[in-house]
Design a protein around this motif. Sequence first.
Motif, mmCIF file in Angstrom:
data_model
loop_
_atom_site.group_PDB
_atom_site.id
_atom_site.type_symbol
_atom_site.label_atom_id
_atom_site.label_comp_id
_atom_site.label_asym_id
_atom_site.label_seq_id
_atom_site.Cartn_x
_atom_site.Cartn_y
_atom_site.Cartn_z
ATOM 1 N N GLY A 11 0.779 -1.225 0.000
ATOM 2 C CA GLY A 11 0.000 0.000 0.000
ATOM 3 C C GLY A 11 0.811 1.274 0.000
ATOM 4 N N GLU A 12 0.219 2.312 0.616
ATOM 5 C CA GLU A 12 0.824 3.641 0.531
ATOM 6 C C GLU A 12 2.201 3.713 1.178
ATOM 7 O OE1 GLU A 12 1.424 6.086 2.960
ATOM 8 O OE2 GLU A 12 0.637 4.998 4.690
ATOM 9 N N ILE A 13 2.434 2.987 2.275
ATOM 10 C CA ILE A 13 3.735 3.083 2.921
ATOM 11 C C ILE A 13 4.804 2.405 2.071
ATOM 12 C CG2 ILE A 13 3.414 1.018 4.361
ATOM 13 C CD1 ILE A 13 5.322 4.299 5.229
ATOM 14 N N ALA A 14 4.465 1.327 1.381
ATOM 15 C CA ALA A 14 5.430 0.694 0.477
ATOM 16 C C ALA A 14 5.805 1.649 -0.653
ATOM 17 C CB ALA A 14 4.863 -0.608 -0.080
ATOM 18 N N LEU A 15 4.806 2.299 -1.241
ATOM 19 C CA LEU A 15 5.061 3.257 -2.314
ATOM 20 C C LEU A 15 5.865 4.447 -1.796
ATOM 21 C CD1 LEU A 15 4.526 3.980 -5.275
ATOM 22 C CD2 LEU A 15 2.372 5.038 -4.552
ATOM 23 N N ARG A 16 5.553 4.890 -0.590
ATOM 24 C CA ARG A 16 6.288 6.001 0.035
ATOM 25 C C ARG A 16 7.769 5.667 0.167
ATOM 26 N NH1 ARG A 16 9.275 8.816 1.635
ATOM 27 N NH2 ARG A 16 9.480 10.090 3.518
ATOM 28 N N ILE A 17 8.070 4.463 0.638
ATOM 29 C CA ILE A 17 9.469 4.049 0.821
ATOM 30 C C ILE A 17 10.164 3.906 -0.527
ATOM 31 C CG2 ILE A 17 10.960 2.204 1.694
ATOM 32 C CD1 ILE A 17 8.649 1.677 3.778
ATOM 33 N N ILE A 18 9.475 3.352 -1.504
ATOM 34 C CA ILE A 18 10.053 3.185 -2.843
ATOM 35 C C ILE A 18 10.462 4.529 -3.420
ATOM 36 C CG2 ILE A 18 9.446 2.588 -5.239
ATOM 37 C CD1 ILE A 18 7.738 0.277 -4.001
ATOM 38 N N ARG A 19 9.654 5.556 -3.228
ATOM 39 C CA ARG A 19 9.961 6.877 -3.788
ATOM 40 C C ARG A 19 11.226 7.469 -3.178
ATOM 41 N NH1 ARG A 19 3.575 8.640 -3.873
ATOM 42 N NH2 ARG A 19 3.227 8.245 -6.100
ATOM 43 N N PRO A 35 -3.980 -10.588 -4.092
ATOM 44 C CA PRO A 35 -4.873 -9.461 -4.361
ATOM 45 C C PRO A 35 -4.144 -8.172 -4.728
ATOM 46 C CG PRO A 35 -5.504 -10.575 -2.332
ATOM 47 C CD PRO A 35 -4.165 -11.105 -2.728
ATOM 48 N N ASP A 36 -2.864 -8.077 -4.380
ATOM 49 C CA ASP A 36 -2.108 -6.852 -4.645
ATOM 50 C C ASP A 36 -1.277 -6.920 -5.922
ATOM 51 O OD1 ASP A 36 -2.972 -5.409 -2.457
ATOM 52 O OD2 ASP A 36 -1.338 -6.076 -1.148
ATOM 53 N N ALA A 37 -1.512 -7.922 -6.750
ATOM 54 C CA ALA A 37 -0.657 -8.132 -7.926
ATOM 55 C C ALA A 37 -0.595 -6.915 -8.843
ATOM 56 C CB ALA A 37 -1.142 -9.353 -8.710
ATOM 57 N N ASP A 38 -1.692 -6.160 -8.952
ATOM 58 C CA ASP A 38 -1.726 -5.005 -9.858
ATOM 59 C C ASP A 38 -1.596 -3.670 -9.134
ATOM 60 O OD1 ASP A 38 -2.124 -6.668 -12.123
ATOM 61 O OD2 ASP A 38 -4.268 -6.788 -11.677
ATOM 62 N N ALA A 39 -1.193 -3.695 -7.872
ATOM 63 C CA ALA A 39 -1.116 -2.472 -7.083
ATOM 64 C C ALA A 39 0.000 -1.554 -7.577
ATOM 65 C CB ALA A 39 -0.900 -2.804 -5.609
ATOM 66 N N ARG A 40 -0.151 -0.269 -7.293
ATOM 67 C CA ARG A 40 0.830 0.716 -7.752
ATOM 68 C C ARG A 40 2.213 0.455 -7.175
ATOM 69 N NH1 ARG A 40 -1.227 6.518 -6.411
ATOM 70 N NH2 ARG A 40 0.668 7.146 -7.518
ATOM 71 N N PHE A 41 2.296 0.062 -5.900
ATOM 72 C CA PHE A 41 3.614 -0.128 -5.300
ATOM 73 C C PHE A 41 4.363 -1.269 -5.966
ATOM 74 C CE2 PHE A 41 1.249 -3.228 -2.769
ATOM 75 C CZ PHE A 41 2.170 -4.240 -2.502
ATOM 76 N N VAL A 42 3.643 -2.263 -6.452
ATOM 77 C CA VAL A 42 4.272 -3.382 -7.163
ATOM 78 C C VAL A 42 4.845 -2.893 -8.490
ATOM 79 C CG1 VAL A 42 3.873 -5.646 -8.205
ATOM 80 C CG2 VAL A 42 2.744 -5.049 -6.052
ATOM 81 N N GLU A 360 -14.949 2.712 -8.065
ATOM 82 C CA GLU A 360 -15.309 3.101 -9.433
ATOM 83 C C GLU A 360 -14.835 4.520 -9.745
ATOM 84 O OE1 GLU A 360 -19.302 0.444 -10.338
ATOM 85 O OE2 GLU A 360 -19.535 2.527 -9.667
ATOM 86 N N ASN A 361 -14.925 5.388 -8.744
ATOM 87 C CA ASN A 361 -14.465 6.762 -8.903
ATOM 88 C C ASN A 361 -13.486 7.063 -7.771
ATOM 89 O OD1 ASN A 361 -14.303 9.506 -9.743
ATOM 90 N ND2 ASN A 361 -15.832 10.061 -8.206
ATOM 91 N N TYR A 362 -12.307 7.529 -8.138
ATOM 92 C CA TYR A 362 -11.308 7.856 -7.123
ATOM 93 C C TYR A 362 -10.482 9.023 -7.638
ATOM 94 C CZ TYR A 362 -7.703 7.315 -3.559
ATOM 95 O OH TYR A 362 -6.842 7.529 -2.503
ATOM 96 N N ARG A 363 -10.713 10.189 -7.060
ATOM 97 C CA ARG A 363 -9.999 11.389 -7.476
ATOM 98 C C ARG A 363 -9.467 12.095 -6.245
ATOM 99 N NH1 ARG A 363 -13.103 15.247 -11.496
ATOM 100 N NH2 ARG A 363 -12.888 13.326 -12.710
ATOM 101 N N VAL A 364 -8.140 12.257 -6.201
ATOM 102 C CA VAL A 364 -7.527 12.868 -5.029
ATOM 103 C C VAL A 364 -7.343 14.364 -5.258
ATOM 104 C CG1 VAL A 364 -6.341 10.734 -4.423
ATOM 105 C CG2 VAL A 364 -5.156 12.459 -5.789
ATOM 106 N N ASP A 375 -2.043 4.507 -2.474
ATOM 107 C CA ASP A 375 -1.631 3.512 -3.462
ATOM 108 C C ASP A 375 -2.780 3.190 -4.421
ATOM 109 O OD1 ASP A 375 0.466 1.592 -4.342
ATOM 110 O OD2 ASP A 375 -1.022 0.085 -3.779
ATOM 111 N N TYR A 376 -3.917 3.855 -4.236
ATOM 112 C CA TYR A 376 -5.106 3.511 -5.015
ATOM 113 C C TYR A 376 -5.262 4.377 -6.252
ATOM 114 C CZ TYR A 376 -6.676 0.446 -1.270
ATOM 115 O OH TYR A 376 -6.766 -0.574 -0.357
ATOM 116 N N VAL A 377 -5.935 3.808 -7.259
ATOM 117 C CA VAL A 377 -6.297 4.494 -8.497
ATOM 118 C C VAL A 377 -7.732 4.094 -8.829
ATOM 119 C CG1 VAL A 377 -3.931 4.539 -9.404
ATOM 120 C CG2 VAL A 377 -5.406 2.568 -9.891
ATOM 121 N N PRO A 378 -8.402 4.829 -9.726
ATOM 122 C CA PRO A 378 -9.753 4.417 -10.127
ATOM 123 C C PRO A 378 -9.750 2.986 -10.673
ATOM 124 C CG PRO A 378 -9.282 6.626 -10.916
ATOM 125 C CD PRO A 378 -7.996 6.097 -10.370
#
Length: 453
Positions: A11-19, A35-42, A360-364, A375-378
Motif C-alpha cells: 500500500g501507501e507506505i510501500a510506495l512512500r518508501i520506494i519513492r 490481491p495486490d498483484a496489480d497495485a501501484r507499489f508493485v 469506481e471513482n477515485y480522485r484525489v 496507493d489507489y487508483v480508479p
Amino acid sequence: MFDKVLIANRGEIALRIIRTCRDLGVRTVAVYSTPDADARFVQAADEAVHIGPGAPTRSYLNIPNIIGAAVKTGAEAIHPGYGFLSEDPYFAEICADDGITFIGPPPEVMENVGDKATARKLMTAAGLPLLPGTTEPVDSVEAAEEIAREIGYPVVIKAAAGGGGRGITVVRRPQDLREAYTTTRASAQAVFKNSAVYIERYLPRTRHIEMQVLCDDHGGAVHLGERDCSVQRRHQKLVEESPAPGMSEKLRTRLGEAAVAGARAVGYRGAGTVEFLLEPGETGEDAFWFMEMNARIQVEHPVTELVTGVDLVAEQLRVASGMPLTVTQDDLRLRGHAIECRINAEDPARGFVPTPGLLENYRVPGGPWVRVDTDYVPGARVSPYYDSMIGKLVVWGPDRATALDRALRALGEFEVSGPGVHTTIGLHQEILGHPEFRRSGVTTDFLERHFAL
C-alpha cells in the motif's frame, strides 16, 4: 548506502518508501500478495516477488517467504514500514541471521520498548514521569483489584504487547474490574500471543502528544517536534497535526528532551516515537506522563516532514546503512502547520465498520501545499484482508488557520465512490469545521462528547 532494499509491506507506505529509495539511487524489491498483484507499489518497484495469497499470515506476515524473496533478489536490507512485522524482534533477528540489515532498532531494543510494562520501567529509570500504575505485569485479578484500589478509579488495563489502539480497557467502577481484567488478558493472548497486562491510572480528558525522534550509531539523537494525535475513536487516531495547538516552546523543549533521554536510555537506533499524555497542571503549566514508545515509522510521519523539511524514511535508510544523521538539534525548526486526515473505507454511521469494495471513482485533491499518500487508483479494489485506510491527506499552511482551511478545501475535492464503499471524508469535514477543534487543541474525548458515533 544500500544498493537494494526490500520493502516488507504494502500500500501507501510501500510506495512512500520506494519513492525515497529512488531519490537516493537505491533499487527496490516489492513483495506482494495475490490481491495486490496489480497495485501501484508493485509496479513502482524495480523488482517484485509474489509471497502468497491474500491472508496476511500467508503473505505479509510470512517470514520465510519474505526472507526467501530478499535472498533471491540479493536485497541487502529490509524496510518493514509500519504494522505487519515492523515491531517484531524475532523477524529482526532472522534478518540478522541471514546477513540482511533490518531497517529499524536492534531486536533487543524492539523487544524492550514493545513490552509496555518493560518500557515503563526503563523510562522511569531514565527520569520520565509515569502515571500511577505498575511497571510489572499484573498476574492475578486479586492483584489487579488491590492495585486499582491504591491508585484510584478510573483505571485502564493495557496489554503489555499491545499497539495500534488495541488491548486497552477502561474500568470506571470496582465491580467491573474482574471481568475487564479477564477479558483484556484473553484478548491480548488472542491478538498479540501474550496475555500479560499492566494497570495505570486513567485520565478521561487529556491530550495525546507524541514526539518524533531520530537516533544513529554515532551518538546522534534528536527530536523533530511533536504531533497532536488527540482526535481518536476507540484509541484509534483519525487526525494528526504538528505543531500541537497552544504548545509553548518551553513545554516542547521539556517533552523533546524527555523523549531523547528515553530513546538514549534504551539504546535506540533509527526513527521512533515517544508518546505522552498531557493535562493542565495545578500551576498553570501542562503536566505530562510517558505512555509508550513505538519502534517504527508512524502512519502520521508526513506532518513532521512538512513542518521540518526532513525526509524521515531517508534518515532511516542512512542510519541503518551506518551513516550519521544529516541533522542536529540546532538545525531543526518547526515552520508553519501541518494536518493529516486518515481517509478510511469505513462507515462512521455504523460504528466504523470497514466497507471494502471497488473504487469506481477515485480522485484525489491537489493544489498548493497538498500531499496525498495513497496507493489507489480508479478501478482498484479495497481488500477486506487489510487495513481500511485508502489514503492520507496531508496539508501545510503558514499557520494553523490556513492549514485548516486548505484541509477543508482539499477534503471537498476528494472523490471516492463505489458499490457499498463509504469513507470518513464527511466526518473529517465535520471535525475540522467544529468550533472547539478550530479554537484550540482538543482532548481525547472530543469525538465522544460531540459526535454520536
